[in-house]
Design a protein around this motif. Structure first.
Motif, short mmCIF file in Angstrom:
data_model
loop_
_atom_site.label_atom_id
_atom_site.label_comp_id
_atom_site.label_asym_id
_atom_site.label_seq_id
_atom_site.Cartn_x
_atom_site.Cartn_y
_atom_site.Cartn_z
N ILE A 90 55.11 56.04 -12.08
CA ILE A 90 54.69 57.37 -12.52
C ILE A 90 53.33 57.25 -13.20
CG2 ILE A 90 55.20 59.29 -14.09
CD1 ILE A 90 58.15 58.69 -13.67
N LYS A 91 52.43 58.13 -12.87
CA LYS A 91 51.12 58.18 -13.50
C LYS A 91 51.27 58.58 -14.97
CE LYS A 91 46.49 58.33 -13.11
NZ LYS A 91 45.64 57.35 -12.42
N LEU A 92 50.57 57.88 -15.85
CA LEU A 92 50.57 58.23 -17.27
C LEU A 92 49.16 58.62 -17.69
CD1 LEU A 92 51.92 58.37 -20.10
CD2 LEU A 92 51.25 55.97 -20.40
N ILE A 93 49.05 59.79 -18.30
CA ILE A 93 47.78 60.26 -18.84
C ILE A 93 47.88 60.22 -20.36
CG2 ILE A 93 46.14 62.16 -18.97
CD1 ILE A 93 47.29 63.15 -16.30
N VAL A 94 46.98 59.48 -21.00
CA VAL A 94 46.92 59.42 -22.46
C VAL A 94 45.71 60.21 -22.92
CG1 VAL A 94 46.60 57.93 -24.47
CG2 VAL A 94 48.08 57.19 -22.59
N LEU A 95 45.94 61.19 -23.76
CA LEU A 95 44.86 61.98 -24.33
C LEU A 95 44.38 61.30 -25.60
CD1 LEU A 95 46.30 65.58 -23.87
CD2 LEU A 95 45.13 64.13 -22.23
N ASP A 96 43.14 60.84 -25.59
CA ASP A 96 42.65 60.08 -26.72
C ASP A 96 42.43 60.96 -27.94
OD1 ASP A 96 42.06 57.72 -27.90
OD2 ASP A 96 40.13 57.41 -26.93
N ARG A 97 42.58 60.36 -29.11
CA ARG A 97 42.43 61.06 -30.39
C ARG A 97 41.72 60.12 -31.37
NH1 ARG A 97 42.78 65.13 -28.12
NH2 ARG A 97 44.66 66.29 -27.63
N PRO A 98 40.94 60.64 -32.30
CA PRO A 98 40.28 59.79 -33.30
C PRO A 98 41.31 59.06 -34.16
CG PRO A 98 39.32 61.98 -33.28
CD PRO A 98 40.56 62.06 -32.45
N ASN A 99 40.93 57.88 -34.62
CA ASN A 99 41.75 57.10 -35.53
C ASN A 99 41.25 57.33 -36.95
OD1 ASN A 99 43.01 55.16 -37.09
ND2 ASN A 99 42.50 53.44 -35.77
N PRO A 100 42.04 57.96 -37.83
CA PRO A 100 41.57 58.23 -39.20
C PRO A 100 41.37 56.97 -40.03
CG PRO A 100 43.89 58.80 -38.97
CD PRO A 100 43.39 58.48 -37.59
N ASN A 101 41.93 55.84 -39.57
CA ASN A 101 41.67 54.55 -40.21
C ASN A 101 40.90 53.63 -39.27
OD1 ASN A 101 42.84 54.74 -42.87
ND2 ASN A 101 44.86 54.81 -41.89
N GLY A 102 40.08 54.20 -38.42
CA GLY A 102 39.38 53.41 -37.41
C GLY A 102 38.12 52.73 -37.90
N HIS A 103 37.79 52.90 -39.19
CA HIS A 103 36.54 52.33 -39.71
C HIS A 103 36.67 50.88 -40.15
CE1 HIS A 103 38.83 53.98 -43.05
NE2 HIS A 103 38.12 53.26 -43.90
N TYR A 104 37.87 50.29 -40.01
CA TYR A 104 38.01 48.87 -40.36
C TYR A 104 39.18 48.23 -39.63
CZ TYR A 104 41.90 49.83 -43.70
OH TYR A 104 43.08 50.17 -44.28
N VAL A 105 39.16 46.91 -39.60
CA VAL A 105 40.25 46.09 -39.05
C VAL A 105 40.61 45.07 -40.12
CG1 VAL A 105 40.94 44.46 -37.26
CG2 VAL A 105 39.45 46.40 -36.68
N ASP A 106 41.91 44.93 -40.43
CA ASP A 106 42.29 44.02 -41.51
C ASP A 106 43.77 43.68 -41.42
OD1 ASP A 106 41.87 42.43 -43.71
OD2 ASP A 106 41.96 44.05 -45.17
N GLY A 107 44.13 42.58 -42.06
CA GLY A 107 45.52 42.18 -42.15
C GLY A 107 45.86 41.03 -41.22
N PRO A 108 47.01 40.39 -41.49
CA PRO A 108 47.43 39.25 -40.66
C PRO A 108 47.86 39.69 -39.27
CG PRO A 108 49.15 39.84 -42.23
CD PRO A 108 47.96 40.67 -42.58
N ILE A 109 47.62 38.81 -38.27
CA ILE A 109 48.14 39.02 -36.92
C ILE A 109 49.64 38.81 -36.97
CG2 ILE A 109 48.08 38.25 -34.53
CD1 ILE A 109 45.47 39.44 -35.35
N ARG A 110 50.38 39.71 -36.35
CA ARG A 110 51.85 39.59 -36.36
C ARG A 110 52.30 38.28 -35.71
NH1 ARG A 110 54.77 41.48 -31.71
NH2 ARG A 110 54.69 39.22 -31.49
N GLU A 111 53.16 37.53 -36.42
CA GLU A 111 53.70 36.29 -35.89
C GLU A 111 54.70 36.57 -34.77
OE1 GLU A 111 55.08 33.74 -39.03
OE2 GLU A 111 53.32 34.18 -40.29
N LEU A 112 54.82 35.63 -33.83
CA LEU A 112 55.59 35.86 -32.61
C LEU A 112 57.05 36.21 -32.87
CD1 LEU A 112 54.11 33.07 -30.29
CD2 LEU A 112 53.62 35.52 -30.27
N ASP A 113 57.68 35.55 -33.84
CA ASP A 113 59.11 35.78 -34.06
C ASP A 113 59.40 36.96 -34.99
OD1 ASP A 113 58.10 34.48 -36.28
OD2 ASP A 113 59.90 33.27 -36.63
N LEU A 114 58.37 37.73 -35.32
CA LEU A 114 58.57 38.92 -36.16
C LEU A 114 58.37 40.20 -35.35
CD1 LEU A 114 56.91 37.80 -39.52
CD2 LEU A 114 59.34 38.24 -39.09
#
Length: 395
Positions: free
Chosen positions: A190-214
């Motif tokens: 089935i075709k999926l259409i995603v309507l994009d929207r602004p990210n209100p916290n899009g001005h930064y990237v931070d935090g640990p990468i999720r570990e595989l077993d979590l």
């Protein structure tokens, strides 16, 4: 565009397709549409002097039909929940549904994520499938045991539309719902259409990468806590990283925003979920949601959700609040108990995760062994935070 008129709502033109709409709360949009020229412009206010313009396509006939996307002459999609009196038109949250029905678009089903179709249910609350009383359309919950649309639920569906506002944090479950919708769409061709929207916290990237077993529903993918992507960008990452089951690919179309600037402040005109009532709570959410895995309240059961923190035993603080049962928080942490803590409403806008509050909370905790709950490591995406020795050994 010649003679244009402003209007708020959903204005598709013609379609014989069956649409299964995955929709919840999205920004208020001012739509400029000229029926004599197949172009759609959506303006989203992002600040006092700034605007983000979402231009779908200049020529839908050429761009859409040659790719077999919708076989529509022109489509304009905008959802307008209750709005202020100074806006042009006031329509309800189901305007996207009403507008599609008025134009004889065949909506087979509505899927709803956590918090339900109306966005009123508690975090984690079980939501039953039901029938929308206004339209008679079946609403299927994608939260609880049924997180992924089944083959039976998708039988006869030609197109899936995903239109949900995200806030840019790994543990915000709407992106987990996106994953399962993409997976189900791929498995059912089935075709999926995603309507994009602004990210209100899009001005930064931070935090640990999720570990595989979590891996869990509050951490589906190996990404930082704050990922910096829009919902459209995130869907492309899911597809291209091979994160769907058996690395299958979704037939995905993202309706992109033009001129999007992630450094602009974007204030959501309506709350995306019951306990994120304003921009301050949304900005503090990536830092304060870690407290959900502790014995500290983040203000559920008050009108200051994700803007305050406290505990009944912190009597050395002067700021107080008392969580009570209310819509969106029927049984909040420390219900009916006076909590002492910190008011963060005047805290400057964050551009990184702030861990000083959880460190201070840990130091103030009399029972450090039970400070961290079972969900803390899943929220953090790592075991490191709960195992750090903060002046005294933890568990």
């Amino acid at each position: 565009l010649g003679d244009v008129y402003k209007r708020q709502g959903l204005i598709p033109i013609t379609s014989n397709a069956s649409i299964c709409s995955v929709t919840l709360i999205v920004p208020i949009l001012e739509v400029i549409y000229d029926p004599t020229f197949p172009a759609i412009i959506i303006d989203m206010k992002v600040g006092a002097n700034s605007r983000i313009t979402d231009c779908l396509v200049a020529n839908p006939i050429n761009d859409f039909d040659k790719n077999g996307l919708l076989k529509l002459r022109a489509v304009c999609i905008a959802t307008t929940p209750p709005i202020k009196k100074d806006k042009i038109v006031t329509i309800g949250i189901d305007s996207i549904i009403r507008s599609l029905i008025s134009l004889k678009i065949d909506i087979k089903k509505i899927f709803s994520p956590e918090h339900g179709f109306r966005g009123e249910a508690d975090a984690g609350e079980k939501i039953n499938n039901n029938i929308d009383t206004k339209t008679g359309i079946e609403i299927i919950s994608l939260y609880g045991k049924n997180k992924k649309p089944t083959n039976k639920q998708l039988n006869g569906i030609d197109i899936l539309i995903f239109d949900i506002q995200d806030v840019g944090a790994r543990f915000y479950t709407y992106i987990s719902t996106l994953h399962f919708v993409m997976e189900a769409a791929a498995e059912n061709n089935i075709k999926l259409i995603v309507l994009d929207r602004p990210n209100p916290n899009g001005h930064y990237v931070d935090g640990p990468i999720r570990e595989l077993d979590l891996k869990s529903f509050i951490g589906m993918h190996p990404i930082p806590i704050v990922h910096g992507m829009t919902i459209g960008e995130y869907s492309l990452m899911i597809n291209n990283e091979g994160w769907l089951a058996n690395k299958i690919k979704c037939d995905l179309k993202v309706i992109k925003m033009q001129n999007y600037n992630r450094n602009l402040t974007y204030n959501l005109p309506i709350k995306p979920s019951p306990n994120l009532p304003n921009q301050k709570s949304i900005n503090l959410y990536p830092s304060l949601c870690l407290f959900e895995g502790t014995n500290v309240s983040i203000g559920r059961g008050t009108n200051l959700q994700f803007q305050i923190i406290g505990n009944p035993n912190w009597e050395n603080y002067t700021f107080t609040f008392t969580p009570e049962s209310m819509s969106g928080a029927k049984n909040p942490k420390h219900i009916n108990s006076k909590c002492y803590g910190i008011d963060l409403r005047n805290n400057p806008r964050l551009s990184s995760i702030n861990l000083k509050w959880i460190i201070e909370a840990y130091k103030n905790s009399e029972d450090k062994i039970s400070f961290f709950g079972k969900s803390f490591d899943k929220l953090a995406g790592t075991y490191d935070l709960s195992l750090i020795h903060i002046s005294e050994p933890t568990r």
